[in-house]
Design a protein around this motif. Structure first.
Motif, PDB file in Angstrom:
ATOM      1  N   ALA A   1       0.829  -1.208   0.000  1.00 36.23           N
ATOM      2  CA  ALA A   1       0.000   0.000   0.000  1.00 36.23           C
ATOM      3  C   ALA A   1       0.861   1.255   0.000  1.00 36.23           C
ATOM      4  CB  ALA A   1      -0.926  -0.018   1.215  1.00 36.23           C
ATOM      5  N   LEU A   2       1.890   1.274   0.822  1.00 32.98           N
ATOM      6  CA  LEU A   2       2.759   2.450   0.898  1.00 32.98           C
ATOM      7  C   LEU A   2       3.530   2.645  -0.410  1.00 32.98           C
ATOM      8  CD1 LEU A   2       4.098   2.009   4.544  1.00 32.98           C
ATOM      9  CD2 LEU A   2       2.397   3.658   3.738  1.00 32.98           C
ATOM     10  N   MET A   3       3.959   1.560  -1.045  1.00 32.57           N
ATOM     11  CA  MET A   3       4.627   1.675  -2.342  1.00 32.57           C
ATOM     12  C   MET A   3       3.668   2.193  -3.407  1.00 32.57           C
ATOM     13  SD  MET A   3       7.074  -1.645  -2.784  1.00 32.57           S
ATOM     14  CE  MET A   3       8.370  -2.024  -1.602  1.00 32.57           C
ATOM     15  N   PHE A   4       2.435   1.710  -3.359  1.00 34.68           N
ATOM     16  CA  PHE A   4       1.437   2.111  -4.348  1.00 34.68           C
ATOM     17  C   PHE A   4       1.152   3.611  -4.269  1.00 34.68           C
ATOM     18  CE2 PHE A   4      -3.139   2.974  -4.993  1.00 34.68           C
ATOM     19  CZ  PHE A   4      -3.199   2.772  -6.367  1.00 34.68           C
ATOM     20  N   VAL A   5       1.027   4.132  -3.056  1.00 27.62           N
ATOM     21  CA  VAL A   5       0.705   5.549  -2.868  1.00 27.62           C
ATOM     22  C   VAL A   5       1.876   6.435  -3.280  1.00 27.62           C
ATOM     23  CG1 VAL A   5       0.129   7.281  -1.123  1.00 27.62           C
ATOM     24  CG2 VAL A   5      -0.996   5.064  -1.080  1.00 27.62           C
ATOM     25  N   ARG A   6       3.094   5.993  -2.995  1.00 30.81           N
ATOM     26  CA  ARG A   6       4.328   6.689  -3.345  1.00 30.81           C
ATOM     27  C   ARG A   6       4.573   7.943  -2.506  1.00 30.81           C
ATOM     28  NH1 ARG A   6       7.313   5.564  -7.908  1.00 30.81           N
ATOM     29  NH2 ARG A   6       6.521   3.840  -9.181  1.00 30.81           N
ATOM     30  N   HIS A   7       3.578   8.822  -2.402  1.00 34.85           N
ATOM     31  CA  HIS A   7       3.770  10.087  -1.703  1.00 34.85           C
ATOM     32  C   HIS A   7       3.819   9.864  -0.179  1.00 34.85           C
ATOM     33  CE1 HIS A   7       2.954  11.934  -5.557  1.00 34.85           C
ATOM     34  NE2 HIS A   7       1.809  11.286  -5.618  1.00 34.85           N
ATOM     35  N   ASP A   8       3.948  10.955   0.578  1.00 32.85           N
ATOM     36  CA  ASP A   8       3.849  10.855   2.035  1.00 32.85           C
ATOM     37  C   ASP A   8       2.534  10.165   2.385  1.00 32.85           C
ATOM     38  OD1 ASP A   8       6.209  12.248   2.306  1.00 32.85           O
ATOM     39  OD2 ASP A   8       5.218  14.197   2.462  1.00 32.85           O
ATOM     40  N   ALA A   9       2.600   9.173   3.220  1.00 32.01           N
ATOM     41  CA  ALA A   9       1.389   8.427   3.575  1.00 32.01           C
ATOM     42  C   ALA A   9       1.532   7.841   4.960  1.00 32.01           C
ATOM     43  CB  ALA A   9       1.122   7.315   2.561  1.00 32.01           C
ATOM     44  N   LEU A  10       0.399   7.710   5.649  1.00 36.64           N
ATOM     45  CA  LEU A  10       0.350   7.111   6.976  1.00 36.64           C
ATOM     46  C   LEU A  10      -0.702   6.011   6.981  1.00 36.64           C
ATOM     47  CD1 LEU A  10       0.302  10.326   9.213  1.00 36.64           C
ATOM     48  CD2 LEU A  10       2.294   8.956   8.579  1.00 36.64           C
ATOM     49  N   VAL A  11      -0.383   4.907   7.609  1.00 36.84           N
ATOM     50  CA  VAL A  11      -1.371   3.843   7.790  1.00 36.84           C
ATOM     51  C   VAL A  11      -2.266   4.232   8.956  1.00 36.84           C
ATOM     52  CG1 VAL A  11      -1.715   1.399   8.296  1.00 36.84           C
ATOM     53  CG2 VAL A  11       0.233   2.136   6.909  1.00 36.84           C
ATOM     54  N   THR A  12      -3.564   4.071   8.781  1.00 40.03           N
ATOM     55  CA  THR A  12      -4.513   4.447   9.831  1.00 40.03           C
ATOM     56  C   THR A  12      -5.580   3.364   9.947  1.00 40.03           C
ATOM     57  OG1 THR A  12      -5.869   6.281  10.667  1.00 40.03           O
ATOM     58  CG2 THR A  12      -6.067   5.764   8.317  1.00 40.03           C
ATOM     59  N   GLY A  13      -6.609   3.599  10.753  1.00 42.26           N
ATOM     60  CA  GLY A  13      -7.714   2.667  10.874  1.00 42.26           C
ATOM     61  C   GLY A  13      -7.354   1.380  11.598  1.00 42.26           C
ATOM     62  N   LEU A  14      -8.100   0.323  11.276  1.00 45.33           N
ATOM     63  CA  LEU A  14      -7.942  -0.948  11.978  1.00 45.33           C
ATOM     64  C   LEU A  14      -6.556  -1.556  11.778  1.00 45.33           C
ATOM     65  CD1 LEU A  14     -11.431  -2.535  11.220  1.00 45.33           C
ATOM     66  CD2 LEU A  14     -10.680  -1.411  13.322  1.00 45.33           C
ATOM     67  N   GLN A  15      -5.977  -1.367  10.599  1.00 41.02           N
ATOM     68  CA  GLN A  15      -4.652  -1.913  10.362  1.00 41.02           C
ATOM     69  C   GLN A  15      -3.621  -1.236  11.267  1.00 41.02           C
ATOM     70  OE1 GLN A  15      -4.012  -4.508   7.558  1.00 41.02           O
ATOM     71  NE2 GLN A  15      -2.730  -4.756   9.372  1.00 41.02           N
ATOM     72  N   ALA A  16      -3.755   0.085  11.445  1.00 41.59           N
ATOM     73  CA  ALA A  16      -2.860   0.799  12.357  1.00 41.59           C
ATOM     74  C   ALA A  16      -3.112   0.377  13.799  1.00 41.59           C
ATOM     75  CB  ALA A  16      -3.047   2.308  12.201  1.00 41.59           C
ATOM     76  N   ALA A  17      -4.379   0.154  14.146  1.00 44.98           N
ATOM     77  CA  ALA A  17      -4.699  -0.296  15.509  1.00 44.98           C
ATOM     78  C   ALA A  17      -3.996  -1.608  15.829  1.00 44.98           C
ATOM     79  CB  ALA A  17      -6.211  -0.455  15.661  1.00 44.98           C
ATOM     80  N   ARG A  18      -3.915  -2.499  14.854  1.00 45.83           N
ATOM     81  CA  ARG A  18      -3.194  -3.756  15.064  1.00 45.83           C
ATOM     82  C   ARG A  18      -1.704  -3.486  15.278  1.00 45.83           C
ATOM     83  NH1 ARG A  18      -7.519  -5.341  15.955  1.00 45.83           N
ATOM     84  NH2 ARG A  18      -8.647  -7.102  15.017  1.00 45.83           N
ATOM     85  N   GLN A  19      -1.149  -2.541  14.559  1.00 49.62           N
ATOM     86  CA  GLN A  19       0.261  -2.208  14.729  1.00 49.62           C
ATOM     87  C   GLN A  19       0.514  -1.600  16.104  1.00 49.62           C
ATOM     88  OE1 GLN A  19       2.569  -3.154  12.436  1.00 49.62           O
ATOM     89  NE2 GLN A  19       0.778  -4.078  11.452  1.00 49.62           N
TER      90      GLN A  19
END
Length: 321
Positions: free
Chosen positions: A71-89
């Motif tokens: 996902a981070l590679m796909f977005v390329r630009h500055d990006a932050l993981v959020t939501g349930l996936q971030a909650a797991r992290q």
């Protein structure tokens, strides 16, 4: 290409990847042409196509970490993981399992969602928090981005209560985030935050408060510290009806598997009996499976407590529910 040579090439490709995830453009730079990449991502090939321009250097289903990296590679630009996936992290385990990777990007970037990636453009792009090398949205933002997309009260309760009880965030930070963000999907989080502010510390206690109010009894106190007439500690029931001196304890089976905890329960009930405190004990499972039966028990206990002198105990501190 011969098997031995492929293994040698893939070892080198893995070194240029992120846990096996790599851009197709990077593969081309490393000498792997587009035709070869396309062929290897087809049935029978050695790799897996994850997202537009993103390849996994193996055929197995991607792990959670590999999906995040993709996902981070796909977005390329500055990006932050959020939501349930971030909650797991952040090591939160309550709530549903993440079905997609939710990422935030600054509003100036025009990036569309694709596959398992949900891209949200935001004017208020927050500071990043890193966990295991992954850029995450701040805890309050991450958790709320997750619960805003949940339409059932139970999972919202579970995740917000765990986030607060674990010390990851607090109701002040969560309310501030709710007030500054979009209003859609905030009704359930606000309801749960009100419960937490009133002293609720678990999903079972939140269920208990609902059942108590359905019984039509006076407003109880959550986790009130009780002391006797001499100021000696008497107990801290899950719910307490101060008008008649009635305690309600939500006791799980698991709680009593420990001999030490079982002994504490017996000591607690003995203190209640000595001081004349009426007590109702209920299994958490019954709050949802048999609410009408529990309500009848509470009403009966309240009637008995009302008919006798109120015990000489008072609240040291309280949280009305």
């Amino acid at each position: 290409m011969e098997r031995g040579k492929w293994n040698s090439v893939e070892d080198e490709l893995w070194q240029h990847s992120r846990v096996g995830v790599i851009r197709a453009s990077d593969l081309e730079t490393l000498g792997i042409g587009q035709t070869t990449t396309y062929r290897q991502c087809q049935p029978g090939g050695r790799w897996r196509h994850l997202l537009p321009g993103i390849v996994l250097l193996e055929r197995s289903q991607p792990t959670s970490r590999q999906r995040i990296e993709a996902a981070l590679m796909f977005v390329r630009h500055d990006a932050l993981v959020t939501g349930l996936q971030a909650a797991r992290q952040y090591n939160l385990r309550a709530g549903p399992d993440p079905q997609f990777v939710h990422v935030l990007v600054p509003h100036k970037y025009c990036v569309r969602s694709s596959g398992f990636v949900v891209v949200e453009r935001t004017v208020l792009f927050p500071s990043s928090y890193f966990r295991d090398g992954i850029p995450l949205a701040p805890p309050a933002r991450a958790v709320l981005d997750g619960v805003r997309r949940i339409r059932e009260l139970g999972p919202v309760r579970a995740l917000l209560i765990e986030a607060v009880q674990s010390g990851l965030t607090n109701t002040t930070e969560l309310r501030r985030e709710l007030d500054t963000g979009a209003k859609r999907g905030t009704a359930l989080p606000r309801r749960v935050l009100n419960e937490i502010d009133l002293g609720v510390r678990s999903v079972a206690e939140a269920d208990a408060v609902e059942v108590w109010h359905q019984a039509g009894l006076p407003t109880p106190h959550c986790n009130a510290v009780l002391v006797d007439s001499e100021g000696v500690y008497a107990g801290m029931p899950d719910l307490w009806c101060d008008e008649v001196g009635l305690a309600w304890e939500i006791d799980s089976n698991e709680f009593h598997y420990s001999k030490e905890l079982y002994a504490k329960t017996l000591a607690r009930n003995s203190r209640y009996a000595t001081l004349g405190i009426g007590v109702v004990q209920t299994l958490p499972s019954r709050l949802r499976a048999e609410p009408e039966a529990v309500i009848a028990e509470l009403r009966a206990a309240y009637a008995v407590a009302s008919a006798r002198p109120r015990p000489q105990v008072h609240i040291k501190n309280s949280q009305p529910a």
